[in-house]
Each structure stands twice: as C-alpha cells, then as structure tokens.
Design a protein around this motif. Structure first.
Motif, short mmCIF file in Angstrom:
data_model
loop_
_atom_site.label_atom_id
_atom_site.label_comp_id
_atom_site.label_asym_id
_atom_site.label_seq_id
_atom_site.Cartn_x
_atom_site.Cartn_y
_atom_site.Cartn_z
N ALA A 24 -0.62 12.50 -4.77
CA ALA A 24 -0.38 11.96 -3.44
C ALA A 24 -1.56 11.13 -2.95
N ALA A 25 -2.78 11.64 -3.17
CA ALA A 25 -3.98 10.90 -2.77
C ALA A 25 -4.08 9.58 -3.52
N TRP A 29 -4.14 5.89 -1.86
CA TRP A 29 -5.21 4.95 -2.23
C TRP A 29 -4.61 3.65 -2.76
N GLU A 30 -3.60 3.75 -3.60
CA GLU A 30 -2.95 2.56 -4.16
C GLU A 30 -2.23 1.77 -3.07
N TYR A 31 -1.67 2.45 -2.08
CA TYR A 31 -0.98 1.77 -0.99
C TYR A 31 -1.96 0.93 -0.17
N SER A 33 -5.12 0.04 -1.09
CA SER A 33 -5.92 -0.85 -1.93
C SER A 33 -5.20 -1.07 -3.26
N PRO A 34 -4.15 -1.91 -3.25
CA PRO A 34 -3.33 -2.07 -4.45
C PRO A 34 -4.08 -2.74 -5.59
N GLY A 35 -3.58 -2.46 -6.77
CA GLY A 35 -4.11 -3.10 -7.97
C GLY A 35 -5.01 -2.21 -8.78
N GLY A 36 -6.12 -1.86 -8.24
CA GLY A 36 -7.05 -1.00 -8.95
C GLY A 36 -7.70 -1.67 -10.13
N ALA A 37 -7.81 -2.95 -10.15
CA ALA A 37 -8.48 -3.76 -11.17
C ALA A 37 -8.83 -3.01 -12.45
#
Length: 93
Positions: A24-25, A29-31, A33-37
């Motif tokens: 869930a966390a 986080w992805e919501y 700050s999308p992408g996560g390079a």
C-alpha cells in the motif's frame, strides 16, 4: 468456515499485515511520484522501486525459510538478515 487449520499466530498476522502495508505504501508513493526511474545496480539489472520491493519480499521469505530450516526459533537472527537484505536491495540494486 473456520480458519483454525491455518494456525494463525500474532507473528504470522503481523507478517501479512506488514506485506499489505508495504504494498500500500509503495502504491501511494507511486501515485504521488510516478515512474520511479529505473536504475542499474550491482546485479546488472534495471530495477524500479516496485521491482526492488518484490526482490526484498521474495528474498526475505527465503531467508526466513532457510533460518527456520537450519536454526529454528527464535527468528531474530533471520529478521536481522532480512532487514540487511532489504537495505542492500534498496540502496545497491
């Protein structure tokens, strides 16, 4: 339908709650700050945050299974190794 066959204990429930909270966390986080390079780590793999979480959870499961097979209880040593594994995966992989 009873769940007595599953032998639920507080540590077992805490384990599954932790996994649910970690996923869930990661979703929150992805919501925000999308992408996560993706980045290339020591294993030569391009991994995102989700990949590293999956590798951490899978590796931790194997660490605990191995700890129980060779050492038994208590599991504090396995927990220490699993935490070290998680830190390694998120910093270096």
């Amino acid at each position: 339908m009873g769940l007595s066959w599953m032998a639920w204990t507080w540590p077992t429930a805490a384990f599954f709650v932790f996994i649910a909270l970690a996923i869930a966390a990661m979703g929150v986080w992805e919501y925000y700050s999308p992408g996560g390079a993706p980045r290339r780590g020591v294993f030569g793999l391009d991994t995102t945050r989700g990949d590293r979480l999956f590798m951490t959870l899978l590796g931790s499961a194997f660490i605990f299974i191995g700890w129980m097979a060779f050492q038994g209880t208590p599991l504090w040593g396995g927990l220490a190794i699993a935490i070290a594994w998680a830190l390694f995966v998120f910093w270096k992989v």
